[in-house]
Design a protein around this motif. Structure first.
Motif, PDB file in Angstrom:
ATOM      1  N   VAL A   1      -2.959   0.337  -4.124  1.00  0.00           N
ATOM      2  CA  VAL A   1      -2.800  -0.995  -3.541  1.00  0.00           C
ATOM      3  C   VAL A   1      -2.384  -1.968  -4.630  1.00  0.00           C
ATOM      4  N   ALA A   2      -1.435  -2.827  -4.323  1.00  0.00           N
ATOM      5  CA  ALA A   2      -1.060  -3.929  -5.207  1.00  0.00           C
ATOM      6  C   ALA A   2      -0.995  -5.196  -4.365  1.00  0.00           C
TER       7      ALA A   2
ATOM      8  N   ILE B   1       0.862  -1.181   0.000  1.00  0.00           N
ATOM      9  CA  ILE B   1       0.000   0.000   0.000  1.00  0.00           C
ATOM     10  C   ILE B   1       0.895   1.226   0.000  1.00  0.00           C
ATOM     11  N   ASN B   2       0.651   2.134  -0.938  1.00  0.00           N
ATOM     12  CA  ASN B   2       1.396   3.387  -1.005  1.00  0.00           C
ATOM     13  C   ASN B   2       0.435   4.543  -0.774  1.00  0.00           C
ATOM     14  N   VAL B   3       0.741   5.358   0.231  1.00  0.00           N
ATOM     15  CA  VAL B   3      -0.122   6.473   0.616  1.00  0.00           C
ATOM     16  C   VAL B   3       0.678   7.759   0.556  1.00  0.00           C
ATOM     17  N   ASP B   4       0.066   8.799   0.002  1.00  0.00           N
ATOM     18  CA  ASP B   4       0.670  10.129   0.034  1.00  0.00           C
ATOM     19  C   ASP B   4      -0.383  11.105   0.552  1.00  0.00           C
TER      20      ASP B   4
ATOM     21  N   ASP C   1       3.961   2.078   2.629  1.00  0.00           N
ATOM     22  CA  ASP C   1       4.833   3.230   2.409  1.00  0.00           C
ATOM     23  C   ASP C   1       3.975   4.486   2.536  1.00  0.00           C
ATOM     24  N   VAL C   2       4.254   5.295   3.554  1.00  0.00           N
ATOM     25  CA  VAL C   2       3.440   6.474   3.844  1.00  0.00           C
ATOM     26  C   VAL C   2       4.270   7.732   3.646  1.00  0.00           C
TER      27      VAL C   2
END
Length: 499
Positions: free
Chosen positions: A376-377, A4-7, A434-435
């Motif tokens: 999301v992957a 999960i990658n969040v920005d 990853d935030v």
């Protein structure tokens, strides 16, 4: 492994509190018996009856106030199309007894406009009122708007004053009809325009919803209604219910995956309406209004009760989708607040929150006012098709992602939120997170909703078997574990405890 990658620094549209709404239709024991029991009577104490507040049960009212539904839609869907609002105002002893032919039950009219709007004020919900376009006239709907919003110097406003409410209620959301697909789209559009002109003639500031299609007729219906009523509505109404009660072979894991894939079909219906609005209304200004959504997979007096943990996963996944569609969706109402299709279940002497209630409350309380970038992957599963006694067979869904997520921020409150659904039947997933875009040095708190079985539910005997578990985690690890069939809401707060 999923990732999960969040920005949090990249906003992607406002999230309205109206997305966390519910219905209040006069069906089964959703109003009478389950929620409204009338003013307290002598002898109630000896029967161990729940205390009441101006006719509303205090135990149910307490849960409703804690939930704070974004909107409360009344008097419902099919019921609203035979409802006459004047039957439900004035002294209750003078109100006529009617018979509701759609749900085949008596209607005492003890809960009318003022009782409903007073309830909305008590539970901090914005009222959304549906007018009868099937058997009533435009002038009747316009008078209802005047009763709710007009000066006490007007005819209907004077009636409101006589009934004990001097100040306007200022109800802004109005649906022009509901569920009238049998009359055909051209006739529904014609009636919408007649009613809309009359209602806006009384209060130009109200927001109107036109009847949109359902999954079986949506494409052609929406083309006609949008094309003929585009200047006369703010929202295009959508109904999206789904659910699977059985699968071939009765394998529990197959049943679970077939059922939780219902979220994808619900979101497909909502997304289609948004696409049609974008295609036909190039100047914008209109939004999807989800008049009713939820799980309806089996019958008890014809409607679903007793929502379990798998239903909570569906609710969370749909809310994630509504966050992603936030710029295009104006409001959404879960089927009902109490009992039939209800977030809250109530018997004569007990009430409890369903797992879906807890999802609604967690998202309402913890998510921010603006969606942020979140990708999301990860692994997917082939969900089989299934069956339900209340609708046609549900098709298979080949690529259902097991991990689903949504992120949001509320900069004014210093809060940043990431919610994650694990739709695996039995497997924990360790997910790389990853935030970016967080203020430095703030830790996270986890709100976890899970159960030993995905089919577990709360009940009168065990009303708190499933409820959120809250614990601090500080700096989240690079790989975070999400239990099987669970919903996790991670929040970072610059001022911990601020609500």
């Amino acid at each position: 492994m999923a990732s999960i990658n969040v920005d949090f620094s990249v906003g992607q549209g406002a999230i309205s509190s109206r997305l966390y709404g519910a219905g209040l239709e006069h069906v089964g024991a959703s109003v009478y018996g389950g929620f409204w029991t009338g003013p307290a009577r002598p002898g109630d104490e000896s029967r161990s009856a729940p205390p009441v507040h101006i006719g509303w049960r205090e135990d149910v009212l307490t849960l409703a106030r804690a939930l704070r539904p974004g909107i409360l839609r009344w008097p419902g869907g099919p019921f609203s199309q035979s409802y006459r609002w004047r039957d439900g105002v004035g002294p209750r002893g003078d109100r006529p007894l009617r018979f509701d032919h759609y749900w085949a039950k008596p209607e005492p009219n003890h809960v009318g406009t003022d009782e409903f709007l007073d309830l909305c004020r008590w539970i901090d919900a914005e009222p959304a009122i549906t007018v009868n376009t099937r058997s009533a006239r435009p002038e009747e709907a316009a008078a209802w708007v005047e009763y709710c919003n007009g000066s006490m110097l007007t005819s209907a406003g004077a009636l409101r004053l006589a009934n004990g409410q001097p100040n306007p209620w200022n109800a802004r959301l109005w649906s022009v009809g509901s569920n009238n697909w049998d009359m055909g789209a051209p006739e529904a559009a014609r009636r919408h325009n007649l009613f809309a002109r009359a209602m806006r003639g009384v209060d130009p500031g109200i927001e109107l919803t036109a009847i949109g299609g359902n999954p079986s007729n949506q494409s052609e219906w929406d083309k006609v209604v949008i094309g003929q009523t585009a200047e006369q509505f703010r929202h295009l109404g959508v109904w999206a219910f789904d659910g699977v009660a059985s699968v071939e072979g009765d394998n529990p894991e197959d049943l679970f995956h077939a059922h939780v894939a219902s979220a994808e079909r619900i979101l497909w219906t909502i997304s289609n309406a948004a696409y049609r609005l974008d295609e036909m209304m190039l100047n914008g200004g209109a939004y999807v209004g989800v008049d009713g959504w939820g799980i309806w997979k089996q019958s008890r007096q014809g409607l679903q009760h007793d929502y379990d943990m798998s239903d909570a996963l569906i609710a969370a996944t749909v809310l994630h989708g509504l966050h992603r569609l936030a710029p295009r969706v104006g409001y959404a109402a879960w089927g009902n607040l109490v009992n039939a299709l209800g977030l809250i279940q109530a018997t004569e002497r007990a009430c409890w929150a369903t797992p879906v209630y807890h999802i609604m409350k967690m998202f309402r309380d913890l998510h921010g006012t603006e969606a942020t970038r979140c990708t999301v992957a990860g692994p997917a599963v082939a969900a089989p098709g299934g069956n339900s006694p209340v609708r046609s067979s549900r098709p298979p869904y080949k690529g259902m992602a097991l991990i689903d997520a949504s992120a949001s921020r509320d900069v004014a409150r210093g809060r940043y939120t990431l919610s994650v659904v694990n739709r695996s039947f039995s497997d924990r997933h360790d997910v790389e997170i990853d935030v970016k875009g967080l203020p430095t040095g703030i830790g996270a708190t986890s709100h976890l909703l899970r159960a030993e079985s995905p089919f577990a539910a709360n009940s009168a005997k065990e009303p708190r078997a499933i409820e959120p578990f809250v614990f601090p985690i500080g700096q989240i690890p690079r790989e975070y574990p999400f239990p099987a069939h669970s919903v996790t809401v991670l929040i970072w707060e610059e001022t911990p405890g601020l609500t």
